[in-house]
Design an enzyme around this catalytic site. Structure first.
Site, PDB file in Angstrom:
ATOM      1  N   ASP A  88       0.838  -1.203   0.000  1.00 24.99           N
ATOM      2  CA  ASP A  88       0.000   0.000   0.000  1.00 24.99           C
ATOM      3  C   ASP A  88       0.876   1.256   0.000  1.00 24.99           C
ATOM      4  OD1 ASP A  88       0.908  -0.067   2.598  1.00 24.99           O
ATOM      5  OD2 ASP A  88      -1.064   0.193   3.527  1.00 24.99           O
ATOM      6  N   SER A  89       2.207   1.062   0.068  1.00 24.52           N
ATOM      7  CA  SER A  89       3.133   2.184  -0.120  1.00 24.52           C
ATOM      8  C   SER A  89       2.912   2.832  -1.486  1.00 24.52           C
ATOM      9  CB  SER A  89       4.588   1.706  -0.014  1.00 24.52           C
ATOM     10  OG  SER A  89       4.804   0.566  -0.828  1.00 24.52           O
ATOM     11  N   GLU A 133      -1.499  -5.366   8.543  1.00 25.13           N
ATOM     12  CA  GLU A 133      -0.700  -4.782   9.622  1.00 25.13           C
ATOM     13  C   GLU A 133      -1.343  -5.036  10.988  1.00 25.13           C
ATOM     14  OE1 GLU A 133       0.144  -0.641   8.884  1.00 25.13           O
ATOM     15  OE2 GLU A 133       0.897  -1.040   6.865  1.00 25.13           O
ATOM     16  N   LYS A 151      -1.213  -9.421   2.859  1.00 19.67           N
ATOM     17  CA  LYS A 151      -0.485  -8.929   4.030  1.00 19.67           C
ATOM     18  C   LYS A 151      -1.371  -7.961   4.777  1.00 19.67           C
ATOM     19  CE  LYS A 151       2.907  -5.680   3.907  1.00 19.67           C
ATOM     20  NZ  LYS A 151       2.306  -4.677   4.818  1.00 19.67           N
ATOM     21  N   GLU A 166       9.160  -4.225  10.641  1.00 17.76           N
ATOM     22  CA  GLU A 166       9.587  -2.926  10.080  1.00 17.76           C
ATOM     23  C   GLU A 166      10.004  -1.970  11.196  1.00 17.76           C
ATOM     24  OE1 GLU A 166       6.882  -1.110   7.283  1.00 17.76           O
ATOM     25  OE2 GLU A 166       8.080   0.734   7.186  1.00 17.76           O
ATOM     26  N   ASP A 190      -1.185  -6.234  -0.464  1.00 20.62           N
ATOM     27  CA  ASP A 190      -1.289  -5.552   0.834  1.00 20.62           C
ATOM     28  C   ASP A 190      -2.731  -5.095   1.052  1.00 20.62           C
ATOM     29  OD1 ASP A 190      -0.026  -4.704   3.105  1.00 20.62           O
ATOM     30  OD2 ASP A 190       1.033  -3.026   2.163  1.00 20.62           O
TER      31      ASP A 190
END
Ligand code: KIV
Length: 294
Positions: free
Chosen positions: A58-59, A129, A127, A194, A97
């Site tokens: 999602d970056s 978070e 993925k 991270e 993501d």
């Protein structure tokens, strides 16, 4: 028109990276290489270079869409980029993501959106978070492999008060350790760590049965991931401490574009060799053309 979508180099397909093969890599201490990619040509370059895991992160909200954080990107936008990456991969495992808002409201919403990634984009895993243990359990039950992501989790930027290194106190380290263990028990096949001290990441890596993939977490992880634009020096701002530029891509591309502009302005692009010609064996056509222009 472009010649980008031409057949791949080499005839035989290399062995596919799978979720079980990544777990096997951890068992034999073979490091895992991962990178983000957001489009077809990048995916193809990463795959041909032997990258094991390609994450449509999602970056891309920041690197591709120009937002100031990752929070704005939507499911529909993520799906477009993930489909493009799918078309560029043969060997690497494709992980999508889950964007902010696609799984926070309820586990049911999370399962629904993860299913969309698998069905509509060809992702092989998702993925997410944070320590969302019950959601991970439900996804695994639904046969969707999940990569966890702990430490500096960019979707929590507002809670964290910025992008800050995490797990620096005894209490925070204990919490991180417990979260990582719970995610692994819930069935995550790998965990991204991270922005945490390398000592903490090294200890977690030794404790966990599943691979850790580090970004700003030191060399002790089972694998490493970098954002495409960081790896290739395409960023607009000063890189974070953990970034290594393997190419001054931005500088090289900028210079190439300036060269192109100069050539167009000077009338030296295209040259005769870059132009089409009428066939030499049919001079009558040339004469007809000349007559019609006159
Ligand atoms: O979105 C992303 O690119 C990521 C990586 C940095 C792990 O989550």
């Amino acid at each position: 028109m472009s010649v980008w979508n031409s057949p791949r180099r080499g005839a035989s397909a290399p062995p596919k990276v799978t979720v079980p093969s990544l777990l096997e890599r951890k068992r034999c201490s073979a490091k895992i290489s991962a990178v983000t990619a957001y489009d077809f040509p990048s995916a193809r370059l990463a795959d041909d270079a032997g990258v094991d895991v390609v994450l449509v992160g999602d970056s891309l909200a920041m690197t591709m869409l120009g937002h100031e954080s990752t929070l704005a990107v939507t499911m529909d936008e993520m799906l477009v980029f993930t489909r493009a990456v799918r078309r560029g991969l043969r060997r690497a495992l494709l992980v999508a993501d889950m964007p902010f808002g696609s799984y926070q409201a309820s586990d049911a919403a999370g399962v629904e959106n993860a299913v969309r990634f698998i069905k509509e984009s060809g992702a092989e895993a998702v993925k997410l978070e944070g320590a969302r243990v019950s959601l991970v359990e439900r996804l695994v039950e639904a046969e969707i492999p999940v990569m966890g992501h702990l430490g500096l989790t960019p979707q929590a930027v507002n809670r964290m008060g910025g992008y800050k290194v995490q797990a620096k106190t005894h209490e925070a380290i204990a919490r991180l350790r417990e979260e990582a263990q719970r995610l692994a028990r819930a069935g995550c096949f790998a965990i991204v760590l991270e922005g945490i001290p390398r000592e903490v990441a090294g200890e977690l890596t030794a404790e966990l049965d599943v691979p850790t993939i580090g970004i700003g977490a030191g060399p002790g992880c089972d694998g490493q991931i970098l954002v495409w634009h960081d790896l290739l020096g395409l960023g607009q701002s000063a890189p974070a401490k953990f970034v290594r530029h393997y190419l001054r891509g931005g500088e090289l591309m900028g210079a190439a574009l300036e060269h192109y502009v100069a050539d167009v302005r000077a009338g030296v692009f295209p040259a005769d060799a870059e132009s089409y010609h009428l066939p030499a064996e049919k001079p009558a056509v040339v004469e007809e053309l000349a007559a019609s222009v006159a």
